[in-house]
Design a protein around this motif. Sequence first.
Motif, PDB file in Angstrom:
ATOM      1  N   GLU A   1      35.223  35.770  35.918  1.00 45.02           N
ATOM      2  CA  GLU A   1      35.748  37.138  35.781  1.00 45.02           C
ATOM      3  C   GLU A   1      35.900  37.827  37.128  1.00 45.02           C
ATOM      4  OE1 GLU A   1      33.217  35.910  34.204  1.00 45.02           O
ATOM      5  OE2 GLU A   1      33.791  35.820  32.065  1.00 45.02           O
ATOM      6  N   LEU A   2      35.046  37.474  38.075  1.00 45.79           N
ATOM      7  CA  LEU A   2      35.152  38.094  39.399  1.00 45.79           C
ATOM      8  C   LEU A   2      36.460  37.697  40.089  1.00 45.79           C
ATOM      9  CD1 LEU A   2      31.477  37.599  40.679  1.00 45.79           C
ATOM     10  CD2 LEU A   2      32.514  39.655  39.687  1.00 45.79           C
ATOM     11  N   TYR A   3      36.850  36.450  39.957  1.00 42.25           N
ATOM     12  CA  TYR A   3      38.107  36.007  40.567  1.00 42.25           C
ATOM     13  C   TYR A   3      39.312  36.636  39.846  1.00 42.25           C
ATOM     14  CZ  TYR A   3      35.296  32.531  43.019  1.00 42.25           C
ATOM     15  OH  TYR A   3      34.372  31.915  43.818  1.00 42.25           O
ATOM     16  N   GLU A   4      39.211  36.776  38.527  1.00 38.33           N
ATOM     17  CA  GLU A   4      40.309  37.415  37.786  1.00 38.33           C
ATOM     18  C   GLU A   4      40.460  38.871  38.188  1.00 38.33           C
ATOM     19  OE1 GLU A   4      39.568  36.863  33.675  1.00 38.33           O
ATOM     20  OE2 GLU A   4      39.716  34.667  33.751  1.00 38.33           O
ATOM     21  N   ALA A   5      39.325  39.564  38.354  1.00 36.54           N
ATOM     22  CA  ALA A   5      39.391  40.961  38.789  1.00 36.54           C
ATOM     23  C   ALA A   5      39.964  41.077  40.195  1.00 36.54           C
ATOM     24  CB  ALA A   5      38.001  41.590  38.737  1.00 36.54           C
ATOM     25  N   ALA A   6      39.621  40.141  41.056  1.00 31.37           N
ATOM     26  CA  ALA A   6      40.149  40.161  42.420  1.00 31.37           C
ATOM     27  C   ALA A   6      41.650  39.927  42.427  1.00 31.37           C
ATOM     28  CB  ALA A   6      39.442  39.105  43.271  1.00 31.37           C
ATOM     29  N   ARG A   7      42.137  39.020  41.582  1.00 39.17           N
ATOM     30  CA  ARG A   7      43.582  38.790  41.513  1.00 39.17           C
ATOM     31  C   ARG A   7      44.311  40.008  40.976  1.00 39.17           C
ATOM     32  NH1 ARG A   7      41.994  33.403  40.083  1.00 39.17           N
ATOM     33  NH2 ARG A   7      41.954  33.992  37.873  1.00 39.17           N
ATOM     34  N   VAL A   8      43.678  40.679  40.006  1.00 35.67           N
ATOM     35  CA  VAL A   8      44.298  41.899  39.468  1.00 35.67           C
ATOM     36  C   VAL A   8      44.398  42.972  40.556  1.00 35.67           C
ATOM     37  CG1 VAL A   8      43.996  43.793  37.826  1.00 35.67           C
ATOM     38  CG2 VAL A   8      43.607  41.425  37.097  1.00 35.67           C
ATOM     39  N   ASP A   9      43.398  43.053  41.418  1.00 34.13           N
ATOM     40  CA  ASP A   9      43.404  44.034  42.496  1.00 34.13           C
ATOM     41  C   ASP A   9      44.302  43.630  43.661  1.00 34.13           C
ATOM     42  OD1 ASP A   9      41.669  45.575  41.056  1.00 34.13           O
ATOM     43  OD2 ASP A   9      39.863  44.814  42.060  1.00 34.13           O
ATOM     44  N   GLY A  10      44.925  42.465  43.575  1.00 35.37           N
ATOM     45  CA  GLY A  10      45.855  42.041  44.615  1.00 35.37           C
ATOM     46  C   GLY A  10      45.215  41.286  45.764  1.00 35.37           C
ATOM     47  N   ALA A  11      44.002  40.790  45.619  1.00 33.93           N
ATOM     48  CA  ALA A  11      43.348  40.039  46.690  1.00 33.93           C
ATOM     49  C   ALA A  11      43.920  38.629  46.765  1.00 33.93           C
ATOM     50  CB  ALA A  11      41.842  39.987  46.451  1.00 33.93           C
ATOM     51  N   GLY A  12      44.139  38.166  47.979  1.00 34.21           N
ATOM     52  CA  GLY A  12      44.643  36.823  48.191  1.00 34.21           C
ATOM     53  C   GLY A  12      43.522  35.804  48.227  1.00 34.21           C
ATOM     54  N   PRO A  13      43.878  34.530  48.385  1.00 29.66           N
ATOM     55  CA  PRO A  13      42.837  33.482  48.408  1.00 29.66           C
ATOM     56  C   PRO A  13      41.842  33.660  49.551  1.00 29.66           C
ATOM     57  CG  PRO A  13      45.020  32.521  48.070  1.00 29.66           C
ATOM     58  CD  PRO A  13      45.226  33.953  48.426  1.00 29.66           C
ATOM     59  N   VAL A  14      42.316  34.067  50.724  1.00 31.10           N
ATOM     60  CA  VAL A  14      41.425  34.230  51.873  1.00 31.10           C
ATOM     61  C   VAL A  14      40.468  35.395  51.637  1.00 31.10           C
ATOM     62  CG1 VAL A  14      41.295  34.669  54.353  1.00 31.10           C
ATOM     63  CG2 VAL A  14      43.116  33.226  53.435  1.00 31.10           C
ATOM     64  N   GLN A  15      40.983  36.511  51.174  1.00 26.89           N
ATOM     65  CA  GLN A  15      40.124  37.659  50.881  1.00 26.89           C
ATOM     66  C   GLN A  15      39.123  37.338  49.777  1.00 26.89           C
ATOM     67  OE1 GLN A  15      43.224  40.571  50.035  1.00 26.89           O
ATOM     68  NE2 GLN A  15      42.742  41.658  51.939  1.00 26.89           N
ATOM     69  N   THR A  16      39.566  36.620  48.765  1.00 31.21           N
ATOM     70  CA  THR A  16      38.664  36.244  47.673  1.00 31.21           C
ATOM     71  C   THR A  16      37.537  35.362  48.177  1.00 31.21           C
ATOM     72  OG1 THR A  16      40.503  36.351  46.102  1.00 31.21           O
ATOM     73  CG2 THR A  16      38.528  35.137  45.423  1.00 31.21           C
ATOM     74  N   PHE A  17      37.859  34.458  49.092  1.00 30.03           N
ATOM     75  CA  PHE A  17      36.835  33.551  49.611  1.00 30.03           C
ATOM     76  C   PHE A  17      35.786  34.314  50.406  1.00 30.03           C
ATOM     77  CE2 PHE A  17      35.221  30.839  53.037  1.00 30.03           C
ATOM     78  CZ  PHE A  17      34.675  29.800  52.297  1.00 30.03           C
ATOM     79  N   PHE A  18      36.230  35.207  51.293  1.00 27.46           N
ATOM     80  CA  PHE A  18      35.283  35.911  52.161  1.00 27.46           C
ATOM     81  C   PHE A  18      34.601  37.085  51.473  1.00 27.46           C
ATOM     82  CE2 PHE A  18      37.812  33.736  55.428  1.00 27.46           C
ATOM     83  CZ  PHE A  18      36.802  33.258  56.247  1.00 27.46           C
ATOM     84  N   ARG A  19      35.203  37.658  50.433  1.00 28.45           N
ATOM     85  CA  ARG A  19      34.608  38.808  49.769  1.00 28.45           C
ATOM     86  C   ARG A  19      33.795  38.441  48.531  1.00 28.45           C
ATOM     87  NH1 ARG A  19      37.098  43.627  51.332  1.00 28.45           N
ATOM     88  NH2 ARG A  19      37.637  43.415  53.540  1.00 28.45           N
ATOM     89  N   ILE A  20      34.094  37.297  47.912  1.00 33.55           N
ATOM     90  CA  ILE A  20      33.400  36.923  46.680  1.00 33.55           C
ATOM     91  C   ILE A  20      32.651  35.602  46.844  1.00 33.55           C
ATOM     92  CG2 ILE A  20      33.687  36.297  44.251  1.00 33.55           C
ATOM     93  CD1 ILE A  20      36.059  38.176  44.116  1.00 33.55           C
ATOM     94  N   THR A  21      33.389  34.556  47.201  1.00 38.46           N
ATOM     95  CA  THR A  21      32.796  33.218  47.227  1.00 38.46           C
ATOM     96  C   THR A  21      31.684  33.105  48.261  1.00 38.46           C
ATOM     97  OG1 THR A  21      34.926  32.292  46.541  1.00 38.46           O
ATOM     98  CG2 THR A  21      33.288  30.774  47.460  1.00 38.46           C
ATOM     99  N   LEU A  22      31.981  33.458  49.490  1.00 29.57           N
ATOM    100  CA  LEU A  22      30.999  33.269  50.562  1.00 29.57           C
ATOM    101  C   LEU A  22      29.737  34.109  50.379  1.00 29.57           C
ATOM    102  CD1 LEU A  22      30.697  31.555  53.059  1.00 29.57           C
ATOM    103  CD2 LEU A  22      31.666  33.411  54.419  1.00 29.57           C
TER     104      LEU A  22
END
Length: 320
Positions: free
Chosen positions: A205-226
């Motif tokens: 759900e965190l990745y889905e919310a990030a995509r809805v907010d317009g975050a790209g793969p790089v932003q998703t990696f550094f803001r959520i995954t890492l």
Amino acid sequence: MATAPVVDKPPASVLETPPEQPKKGILSYWRLYLALSPFYLLFLVFGLIPVGFSLYLSFHRWDGLGSMEWAGLDQYKYLLSDTDFWSSIGNTIVIWALATFPMIFLAMITAVMLNSAVRFKNLYRFAYFLPNVTSVVAVAIIFGSVFSTNFGLVNALLQAVGLDQVAWLNTPWGIKVAIATLMTWQWTGYNAIIFLAGLQTIPGELYEAARVDGAGPVQTFFRITLPLLRPVLLFVLVISTVTGLQSFSEPQVLLQTTANESTFSGGPDHAGRTMVLYFFQQTFDNNDFGYGAAVAWGIFLVVVLFSIINWRLVQRRGEE
């Protein structure tokens, strides 16, 4: 005059408090302790007793055959001024840095790709984990051929693009790069599986919310995954520090020399002599078991110090 209703008294068994159960002593669980005893006996014989004896031995001079001679702190005083020991520490740290940081980066990228793969996931996991279960001696022999000066694959690729050959196993930095490459190849898949296990605990759900907010793969990696993988990253870094600073088989097999030199010498100019190689050289080549024990405890302190430093650095970055 009306009489009060008669209320039945509860039975005496309800009013009485149940008798206290006698407390069981430790001896009452002897069957459980007996079942666990093989582990503790093996740990005592092959763990605590050797460690305690090595500490006792580090305060003595002993060649392994004669009687021990009390040396006190002389072994440790000489250790602090031993330039060869400090040189082995420098070699070990350089090799560890050249191997660990690329390995963690490659393991992270590999884990992300495995996590996003749709087909043949189990096959990829097996293929990446295979180097870790392969014999270190066999891998070192193969890498010795790969980095050979005249017939090595690496030099063949360099010549194919118009570059000169490099004497990888005869120059100080070439030796360190060869050992670090071997260690990186060996441990990347293992740590990728650990990172993959951490990635699969992150809610989708965190990745889905990030995509809805317009975050790209790089932003998703550094803001959520890492950030969410920080405990896993800390574990991998500490384990890599412990194993990397105790490297022995890789340089020992990769840099096997002629009969005129010690197999623990670490190659030309001792460029590949790690701390553990130096420990073996002092203990088994020089038959100085007392000083070898002091070197072993010096290695222990270095490993603990670097593990604490890495732990604090990762924790501080996580708090920021």
